[in-house]
Design a protein around this motif. Structure first.
Motif, PDB file in Angstrom:
ATOM      1  N   GLN A1406       0.831  -1.209   0.000  1.00  0.00           N
ATOM      2  CA  GLN A1406       0.000   0.000   0.000  1.00  0.00           C
ATOM      3  C   GLN A1406       0.863   1.256   0.000  1.00  0.00           C
ATOM      4  OE1 GLN A1406      -2.274  -1.120   3.520  1.00  0.00           O
ATOM      5  NE2 GLN A1406      -4.164  -1.040   2.310  1.00  0.00           N
ATOM      6  N   LEU A1410       0.673   4.056  -2.736  1.00  0.00           N
ATOM      7  CA  LEU A1410       0.423   5.458  -2.373  1.00  0.00           C
ATOM      8  C   LEU A1410       1.499   6.352  -2.978  1.00  0.00           C
ATOM      9  CD1 LEU A1410      -1.101   7.633  -0.853  1.00  0.00           C
ATOM     10  CD2 LEU A1410       0.074   6.955   1.241  1.00  0.00           C
ATOM     11  N   ASP A1459      -8.321  11.494  -9.200  1.00  0.00           N
ATOM     12  CA  ASP A1459      -8.788  10.338  -8.431  1.00  0.00           C
ATOM     13  C   ASP A1459      -8.195   9.069  -9.016  1.00  0.00           C
ATOM     14  OD1 ASP A1459     -10.233   9.978 -10.776  1.00  0.00           O
ATOM     15  OD2 ASP A1459     -12.024  10.955  -9.959  1.00  0.00           O
ATOM     16  N   ASP A1460      -8.498   7.946  -8.362  1.00  0.00           N
ATOM     17  CA  ASP A1460      -7.854   6.712  -8.791  1.00  0.00           C
ATOM     18  C   ASP A1460      -8.305   6.291 -10.177  1.00  0.00           C
ATOM     19  OD1 ASP A1460     -10.340   6.129  -7.892  1.00  0.00           O
ATOM     20  OD2 ASP A1460      -9.792   4.392  -6.688  1.00  0.00           O
ATOM     21  N   THR A1520      -6.411  12.587   0.526  1.00  0.00           N
ATOM     22  CA  THR A1520      -7.411  11.687  -0.075  1.00  0.00           C
ATOM     23  C   THR A1520      -6.833  10.304  -0.330  1.00  0.00           C
ATOM     24  OG1 THR A1520      -8.340  13.612  -1.194  1.00  0.00           O
ATOM     25  CG2 THR A1520      -9.044  11.459  -1.998  1.00  0.00           C
ATOM     26  N   PHE A1521      -5.671  10.254  -0.969  1.00  0.00           N
ATOM     27  CA  PHE A1521      -5.097   8.961  -1.359  1.00  0.00           C
ATOM     28  C   PHE A1521      -4.632   8.160  -0.151  1.00  0.00           C
ATOM     29  CE2 PHE A1521      -3.811  10.593  -5.857  1.00  0.00           C
ATOM     30  CZ  PHE A1521      -5.137  10.512  -6.240  1.00  0.00           C
ATOM     31  N   SER A1522      -4.177   8.852   0.919  1.00  0.00           N
ATOM     32  CA  SER A1522      -3.694   8.095   2.075  1.00  0.00           C
ATOM     33  C   SER A1522      -4.851   7.430   2.812  1.00  0.00           C
ATOM     34  CB  SER A1522      -2.909   8.997   3.023  1.00  0.00           C
ATOM     35  OG  SER A1522      -3.711  10.088   3.444  1.00  0.00           O
ATOM     36  N   LYS A1523      -6.054   8.028   2.715  1.00  0.00           N
ATOM     37  CA  LYS A1523      -7.225   7.409   3.355  1.00  0.00           C
ATOM     38  C   LYS A1523      -7.768   6.254   2.531  1.00  0.00           C
ATOM     39  CE  LYS A1523      -8.604  11.589   5.815  1.00  0.00           C
ATOM     40  NZ  LYS A1523      -9.316  12.849   5.654  1.00  0.00           N
ATOM     41  N   ASN A1524      -7.628   6.377   1.221  1.00  0.00           N
ATOM     42  CA  ASN A1524      -8.119   5.324   0.332  1.00  0.00           C
ATOM     43  C   ASN A1524      -7.082   5.142  -0.773  1.00  0.00           C
ATOM     44  OD1 ASN A1524      -9.622   3.472  -1.011  1.00  0.00           O
ATOM     45  ND2 ASN A1524     -11.033   4.949  -1.917  1.00  0.00           N
ATOM     46  N   VAL A1525      -6.112   4.251  -0.517  1.00  0.00           N
ATOM     47  CA  VAL A1525      -4.946   4.153  -1.404  1.00  0.00           C
ATOM     48  C   VAL A1525      -5.353   3.629  -2.780  1.00  0.00           C
ATOM     49  CG1 VAL A1525      -2.677   3.109  -1.717  1.00  0.00           C
ATOM     50  CG2 VAL A1525      -3.463   3.709   0.573  1.00  0.00           C
ATOM     51  N   PRO A1526      -5.073   4.415  -3.851  1.00  0.00           N
ATOM     52  CA  PRO A1526      -5.361   3.882  -5.196  1.00  0.00           C
ATOM     53  C   PRO A1526      -4.417   2.728  -5.479  1.00  0.00           C
ATOM     54  CG  PRO A1526      -4.906   6.248  -5.245  1.00  0.00           C
ATOM     55  CD  PRO A1526      -4.485   5.748  -3.907  1.00  0.00           C
ATOM     56  N   LYS A1527      -4.969   1.660  -6.009  1.00  0.00           N
ATOM     57  CA  LYS A1527      -4.123   0.504  -6.283  1.00  0.00           C
ATOM     58  C   LYS A1527      -3.393   0.707  -7.603  1.00  0.00           C
ATOM     59  CE  LYS A1527      -6.954  -2.652  -3.673  1.00  0.00           C
ATOM     60  NZ  LYS A1527      -8.143  -3.466  -3.705  1.00  0.00           N
TER      61      LYS A1527
END
Length: 1598
Positions: A1406, A1410, A1459-1460, A1520-1527
């Motif tokens: 992760q 990130l 966004d992701d 944003t990305f640290s709360k919901n890590v884009p894969k």
């Protein structure tokens, strides 16, 4: 050996010519087919004595120069058939232009005769790769071509610099002597000039009579034909073509890669409109000549050609023009085919009846397209008219040898031409329509009919096409339009010249004289522009001439770096001058692109023509480029390879080792054996009598809560007892971190009380301790393998484990009373006494089972008591039914017991994996309630405490070894570099090593993605060519702009009038009338201008690493973590530290290179950086420090890979096995007696038996998992590289940036003599390199400074950061590439450090995802647009600005969201987007990075200043990305249901620094699809392929 196809015996005239040609330089003049090549072969053989010797020791080489690729192939085959020499051929499509000197020297070493196009030989001669004195014989095929600036003539001009006695023998071969039309009066002068050129004289046969039977002498005739009828349809077609041509004149088509070209018009490249005009004029010619039927076929062929061209066009305007042309061509075909409807094909062609001779015809045409059109006409005639069934047509056309063309296309064209010739030879074809590709030299069978469809343009074309009619009864026919009155006198002139040539030369050879030195000087060696020559250190002379200078300047510009939108070209300006005599002179000035370090304008000398003036400017430019080191002494652009050679001092540890395609150095696939490194304080530490010995207490204490359950409480109490074990050795130990181990009852703390007692023992006492030690590792735990012996040599791992009592003194009573552990059977009748059974060790005798500790004697439960389940009514009943055992004493009390686990691996928590069931957890912790019957058990007279604690020993010893090796490395680094604490003293207290179950789960749950294709190619970071493709896939990008969904939207009633019903109109009206306030707001937002954001005012978090200084240095645990590979499945590994170290390595290397090489372009810096930080270099750095032997790569498995202290495979046997490279599996087949095992001495019979076994041993993998028994382990190169990066991460964390930089020097990754302090804090170089005020280019500077919240001290940095390479007006600073190179590394480092410090709840995968989501071109490009940085870009490239505009519009529609979805589907505009499309212009990310580099340098190299600004710019994405890590796309693809991705091995594409990775996915449930990804390295290519796959899957689902 290939047998000659034709009879190989000389004809009389050939022998005569051969004997003369051997004596002096000659031009052999013989008709086509008379065997000139045969004479050449005889001469090659005669002079072959010079070429037999190897080239490297003075041997010479024969060069056979030809004019076309086809001839090179043909002559090579002929030479291979008829000489004993090694021959090879070279053509442009082999990319020889880019071959290095070493590559050419290898070819010259391997081959004695080299066939090549004359241009290639001229190039290698000019670049000094070969000199004329190293050539024994120069053969020029079709030597009549050597006029003006033809390469053959330029080669002969180089003879001027070669002493007469060292010049090669020259042989010219020709059938025509003339290259173009000349007047008869000039004939003698022309052939004399040819003799002067070749330093020889023409030799011909004494009489043509002897040649007639072999050469050409056909019956010639001229056939006149009427042009096509002037039909109305023909007029209509011509009118449309004329109209289209007029439109093309108006349309301005941009060239791909076009930037604003400031060269004068005379020097600008031909526009695309002109090229398309040629298509129309070509079609016009075909319609005029061939009528409407041929015109229709020509239109179809041109349509196909245009569709093919369109596929590779990047410019939308050009695509529109092509579409227009295709429409014009289609309409012409429609008109023509309507006119022809109802007609049978009734074309006339001359059909010759030639007795019984097989019909074989050649038709020569002028244009490639004419050949194709005529082929289709004749093929149709064959299919539709019985009279022409005999006619089997094929066509052959030439192909260019352009090195930039597709090699595959050239190969295909060549293959198809060969197939046509093959068909002709075997009768599958009898009529070939060809361009002049087969006029010259190509081997075609004897033809009975040769037709010139288009008139021969000159005497050469006439003679050579006629030369194809070699049969005795051949005919040569020229088709002439009936209205042509100009060809007749031209034809008469051809015949007259032929006649005159015969008169001058046949039988007159002896009267011709060789050219004198004066003639050579006057007619051959004079140059309007004096060449520039350079002699290099190898004494090789390289030359650039006026002719070659222009192409060299263009080649140099192409190496500066062409982007997707810009092709860098020089700017040429023309001036007219009037000389004193009144003559008009021309002078050309030349300015190189901004990326070149040569900034000044170069002037050429005044010249009488524009062509010469341009050459003079180019030559002067080449001289200057050579002076400043941009051209090598071989007069070639400095390449990356040469740069890397020049900086090889940066790679002191590099080894030039063999690469194999499947395991290149530095990759995961390259695995090697390395000697294991053992802790120094446990090496040769076996206790010796009467020496000081040290007792190191293994202090074990449970740290789980006191249990309520009696069984577990008993275990808790045993483990809490101070009695236990210690290490006895001859050496002191350093202080060690306390650590946890994990038993099935819970977590236990181990604190090693090092050097607790100093004592001396007698030999007898040591012998007793040794017996006890051996008993523990054989009987309590069967760990000593049958092939192991006592290590009498006292080497690695040599110490004793001894029992200690609660006072931590050796427990001699236990030692003496326990030589052997024998099971005690129960007495009969059974009597259960407390003294025997309290805390006793028992084992059921009726089944194989663990050893149990009796935790309680049950006074209230007996053998005859009720059984716990209803299946049996008592224990007696159970044993009788289940085991057929009769319990004699029903009243004996039962024993409450708890098993001692046989799972000896205690370094990981039991049941630590998340999501386990209660039952599974109980199984793992072996927590069962058991009762045993004393009568059915054996008992052991051994302490249950020592037995239980003994089971922890392998894990404790394993962890101690790891900590000791880590400390050993720490101490070594401290001693060498003074980083951290010196050898720790007794007062030093290290932090404890504690592991939470959560940490273990994070490490465990990391999915192992398929990295198979990563193994195949080394990590490379190179500049690479850019390819083109279509553009956007807008991801439903406008969905946010409307207040309704797609399903709610009504049909457009005016667009779908045929299908509309009343109900639709009703819905339409209701929908439209229900407009909301939201719609009004959206509309207003769309209309008003969007303002770009400024840097938000946010609280900037501190990055502690930036303030860290070199104080205490790292602890043992951190270093141990860095030495633990992921594959070892320990509770920690190096992955997170590796990520941190990797980012610092990139940052410091980039900074070091930018400082050290201030003039190097970004491409060179990237290549050097790629080699420095590449896994291969890091592997060598780690290997040099013996890291491979320290890394833990295998999972700890006590029963198979734990080696008991003081025992080893016999040292002599280790050597035998390693030398024989035999699989260690053989160990289990060796027989060693118990006595030998205990003594450590093998008798001679045993050694002999072992050697015989080793010699006869077959099979088994060299890697068997038993290597550690031979004191070696197998480690992949990449694991070592990862470990190096992890150690850098450890030292960065503990000693700060300066400390980590010093570690790089310790590893020799960065030179030791470099002053780290000045690299990190020294004064940066002034960006101003020319005159001028930076502010002149930047009226917006203050606005930008305000927007980003930073005021530049030196605005030169700001100008450089926003100057694109196409922006030629900026001569004040360089363009942004170097700043981008530095800024990229700075941002990567800062963001990685911030993530590392703040998100320890994330798994390594992760964290990597990130980091990838935040540091990439897409995120940076979106941020650049959000803050309006693109509006400050200084560029002269309309196409680039168009692409930026499209992306900006796209992001504005998405309200600048990052966004992701955007990240995983949009593709970066990389330079290898063959199967992809460009979505994000790279320039946007580049200026974002360049701005970071500019602020860093301008602020005095302040990382905190850069972080403060860029955190504020990026804080939203970071949050944003640290709360919901884009894969990452690859990870996302693996997790996509039903996709079943399968990556295939990576492929390096020919001659491009590009890697391709094929990927197979499943779509629609069962359909397989292959997708290709491209990148500069395997990782990039996999990512691109995964993005393509995700896009495809998404599209299918929609």
């Amino acid at each position: 050996m290939v047998q000659p196809i034709e009879e190989f015996s000389a004809r009389p005239y050939q022998i005569d010519l051969y004997e003369r040609a051997v004596q002096y330089n000659s031009i052999i003049y013989l008709p086509t087919g008379a065997g000139k090549t045969y004479i050449a072969v005889m001469i090659i053989k005669k002079l072959s004595g010079d070429v037999i010797k190897p080239y490297s020791v003075g041997g010479k080489r024969t060069i056979f120069a030809v004019n076309t690729v086809a001839l090179a192939d043909q002559q090579l085959r002929y030479l291979q058939r008829h000489t004993h020499l090694n021959c090879s051929s070279y053509t442009g499509e082999m990319q020889v232009d880019y071959w290095s000197r070493d590559k050419w020297l290898q070819e010259l070493e391997d081959n004695q005769v080299l066939v090549m196009t004359s241009q290639i030989f001229l190039d290698i001669l000019n670049h000094g790769y070969i000199s004329l004195s190293q050539v024994n014989l120069m053969i020029f095929d079709e030597c009549h071509r050597a006029v003006n600036d033809h390469p053959m003539r330029l080669i002969m001009q180089r003879f001027k610099d070669c002493p007469k006695d060292q010049q090669p023998r020259v042989l010219g071969l020709t059938a025509t002597l003339l290259n173009g039309n000349i007047k008869v009066a000039k004939l003698d002068e022309t052939i004399t000039d040819l003799e002067t050129t070749f330093h020889g004289k023409i030799i011909a046969v004494e009489s043509l009579i002897g040649v007639r039977g072999y050469a050409t002498n056909p019956i010639e005739s001229i056939v006149r034909f009427s042009p096509p009828l002037r039909l109305t349809v023909l007029e209509s077609t011509m009118a449309r073509l004329i109209q289209a041509r007029e439109i093309l004149k108006i349309v301005e088509i941009k060239i791909d890669h076009e930037m604003i070209n400031k060269s004068d018009n005379v020097f600008k490249p031909k526009s695309k409109s002109n090229k398309f005009q040629n298509v129309l004029s070509d079609l016009e010619e075909h319609v005029k000549l061939m009528g409407i039927y041929g015109g229709s076929k020509a239109a179809l062929l041109h349509t196909i050609q245009l569709e093919y061209i369109k596929k590779s066009i990047n410019n939308q305007e050009t695509v529109f023009v092509i579409d227009y042309l295709i429409t014009v061509l289609t309409s012409i075909r429609k008109i023509v085919e309507d006119e022809m409807e109802g007609y049978e094909p009734n074309e006339q062609i001359m059909k010759e009846k030639l007795d019984s001779q097989r019909f074989c015809c050649l038709v020569f045409v002028q244009r490639r397209f004419t050949a194709k059109v005529l082929y289709h006409v004749l093929r149709n005639l064959h299919n539709t008219n019985e009279n022409y069934k005999f006619l089997l047509a094929e066509f052959m056309v030439g192909f260019s040898a352009n090195p930039y063309d597709s090699a595959r296309e050239s190969l295909c064209q060549r293959k198809w031409n060969k197939e046509v010739l093959h068909k002709l030879k075997n009768g599958q074809a009898n009529c070939i329509i060809a361009t002049d590709v087969i006029e010259e030299g190509v081997d075609v069978p004897d033809c009975t009919l040769v037709v010139r469809y288009n008139l021969p343009m000159d005497i050469r074309s006439y003679i050579q096409s006629k030369g194809r009619a070699r049969h005795a009864t051949s005919k040569y026919i020229i088709l002439v339009p009936s209205n042509d009155d100009q060809f007749a006198p031209k034809y008469a002139n051809f015949k007259l010249i032929e006649q005159k040539l015969e008169q001058f030369l046949i039988g007159k050879s002896q009267f011709r004289t060789e050219p004198t030195p004066e003639t050579l000087d006057q007619d051959l060696y004079t140059n309007e522009i004096e060449p520039y020559a350079v002699t290099n250190t190898n004494n090789e002379i390289s030359v650039v001439t006026g002719t070659s200078a222009i192409s060299l300047v263009n080649r140099y510009c192409s190496t500066l770096g062409n982007s997707h939108f810009v092709s860098l070209t020089p700017t040429w300006k023309l001036s007219k001058l009037c000389s004193d005599t009144g003559d008009l002179k021309f002078q050309v000035s030349l300015q190189l692109p901004i990326l070149s370090p040569l900034k000044q304008i170069i002037l050429g000398d005044p010249m009488p023509s524009i062509k010469l003036a341009k050459r003079s400017a180019a030559l002067n430019c080449c001289k200057e480029l050579h002076r400043i080191g941009e051209l090598t002494d071989n007069l070639l652009p400095v390449t990356v390879d040469l740069i890397l050679e020049d900086v090889d001092y940066l790679f002191p540890l590099w080894i030039d080792e063999e690469k194999t395609p499947l395991s290149q150095p530095g990759t995961e696939a390259r695995k090697r054996l390395h000697e294991l490194v053992y802790p120094e304080c446990l090496f040769s530490a076996f206790p010796m009598p009467d020496q000081d010995l040290y007792l190191h207490i293994l202090n074990i204490k449970p740290i789980y809560s006191v249990p309520q359950d009696n069984r577990r409480l008993v275990f808790y109490n045993i483990l809490s007892d101070c009695t236990g074990y210690a290490i006895l050795s001859t050496k002191r130990m350093p202080q060690l971190s306390a650590f946890s181990i994990f038993l099935n009852v819970g977590e236990v703390n181990v604190n090693v009380e090092v050097n607790h007692t100093k004592l001396q023992l007698t030999a007898d006492e040591i012998g007793k301790l040794r017996c006890f030690h051996t008993m523990i590792f054989t009987e309590v735990m069967p760990i000593i393998k049958p092939f192991m012996v006592f290590d009498k040599d006292n080497l690695d791992n040599s110490f004793l484990i001894v029992p200690v009592d609660h006072k931590w003194e050796i427990n001699w009573e236990t030692v003496v009373s326990n030589h052997k552990i024998e099971p005690i059977k129960p007495e009969k009748p059974i009597c259960v006494r407390n003294v025997d059974y309290e805390l006793a060790l028992v084992r059921p005798s009726y089944r194989s089972a663990n050893v149990y500790i009796v935790t309680q004697i049950c006074e209230d439960r007996f053998a005859e008591s009720s059984f716990p389940t209803l299946d049996y009514y008592s224990y007696v009943h159970y044993f009788k039914s289940k085991h057929d055992l009769l319990i004699e004493e029903g009243r004996q009390p039962l024993l409450e017991v708890k098993a001692i686990s046989t799972k000896l691996n205690c370094i990981r928590p039991r049941g630590s994996s998340a999501g386990l069931s209660k039952r599974k957890r109980a199984d793992l912790s072996e927590d069962f309630e058991e009762h045993l019957v004393p009568e059915l058990c054996v008992r052991f007279e051994f302490s249950s405490l020592y037995w239980l604690k003994a089971t922890t020993l392998p894990s404790i010893i394993h962890r101690i070894s790891q900590l000791l090796i880590a400390d050993q490395l720490r101490v070594t680094i401290e001693a060498d570099v003074k980083l951290g604490l010196a050898k720790s003293d007794a007062r030093q207290k290290w932090k404890d090593f504690r592991v939470s179950e959560n940490t273990v789960n994070i490490v465990d749950n990391e999915p192992l993605l398929d990295t198979s294709s990563d193994d195949l190619l080394p990590e490379t970071v190179q500049s690479r060519p850019e390819l083109t493709g279509p553009e956007f896939d807008v991801l439903d990008s406008e969905s946010k702009l409307y207040s309704w969904t797609k399903s709610q939207e009504p049909q457009d009633i005016e667009r779908n009038i045929d299908e509309i019903q009343l109900i639709d109109i009703d819905y339409y009206e209701r929908f439209m009338s229900s407009s909301s306030q939201e719609d009004s707001d959206i509309l207003r937002n769309n209309i008003k201008a969007r303002n770009h954001m400024s840097k938000p005012d946010v609280q900037v978090p501190k990055i502690k690493l930036l303030y860290q200084t070199t104080q205490n240095g790292p602890d043992q645990v951190s270093i141990m973590e860095a030495l633990t590979a992921k594959m070892s499945h320990d509770v920690m590994n190096l992955e997170i530290l590796e990520t941190l170290g990797d980012s610092f390595l990139k940052f410091f290397t980039s900074l070091f290179l930018t400082d050290t090489f201030p003039t190097f372009p970004e491409g060179h810096l990237t290549s050097i950086k790629g080699k420095i930080i590449g896994n291969r270099n890091l592997y060598y750095a780690g290997f040099n420090k013996k890291l491979p032997g320290m890394i833990k790569v295998e999972e700890f498995t006590p029963t198979s890979n734990f080696i008991a202290p003081a025992y080893s495979v016999h040292r002599k046997l280790q050597g035998i096995l390693l030398r024989a490279e035999v699989s260690p599996n053989i160990l289990y087949n060796l027989r060693i007696s118990k006595e030998e095992q205990l003594s450590g001495y093998l008798n001679s019979n045993t050694i002999e038996e072992i050697q015989d076994k080793v010699c006869g041993w077959e099979g088994g993998d060299a890697q068997s998992g038993l290597e550690h028994f031979l004191c070696v382990q197998t480690v992949s190169d990449k694991t070592v590289a990862d470990c190096v990066e992890a150690l850098i991460g450890v030292y960065l964390q503990s000693t700060g940036i300066e400390g980590a930089a010093k570690l790089l020097q310790w590893f020799q990754i960065i030179p030791c003599e470099i002053p780290v302090e000045s690299i990190l804090g020294g004064e940066p170089k002034n960006p101003l390199i020319g005159d001028g005020n930076p502010n002149m280019h930047m009226a917006w500077a203050s606005t930008l400074e305000e927007r980003i919240g930073y005021k530049f001290q030196n605005r030169g940095f700001l100008l450089q950061a926003f100057s694109h390479s196409s922006y030629s007006p900026n001569v004040t600073t360089a363009s942004y590439e170097r700043l981008e190179f530095l800024g990229d590394a700075i941002l990567d480092f800062l963001i990685t450090a911030y993530i590392f410090e703040n998100f320890d709840n994330l798994s390594p995968g992760q964290l990597t995802d990130l980091r990838s989501a935040l540091v990439n071109n897409i995120t940076f490009a979106c941020l650049a647009v959000r803050y309006g940085l693109h509006t400050y870009l200084l560029a002269y490239s309309p196409l680039l600005i168009d692409m930026v505009d499209k992306f900006v519009a796209f992001q504005e529609q998405r309200e600048h969201a990052i966004d992701d979805e955007l990240l995983y589907v949009l593709l970066e505009e990389t330079r290898h987007s063959m199967a992809e499309f460009v979505s994000v212009p790279k320039v946007l990310g580049d200026i974002f990075e360049a701005l970071a580099g500019a602020i860093y340098l301008d602020s005095g190299k302040s990382l905190t200043k850069v972080w403060g600004i860029f955190y504020a710019l990026m804080h939203r994405e970071i949050d944003t990305f640290s709360k919901n890590v884009p894969k990452q796309p690859v990870r996302m693809l693996y997790e996509t249901q039903g996709a079943h991705p399968k990556f295939f091995p990576a492929i390096a594409l020919d001659n491009k620094d590009t890697i391709m990775v094929p990927l197979e996915i499943t779509i629609c449930g069962n359909k397989k699809k292959i997708i290709h990804g491209f990148g500069s390295n395997t990782k990039e290519a996999k990512c691109a392929a995964a993005k393509q796959a995700l896009k495809e899957l998404r599209r299918r689902n929609m």
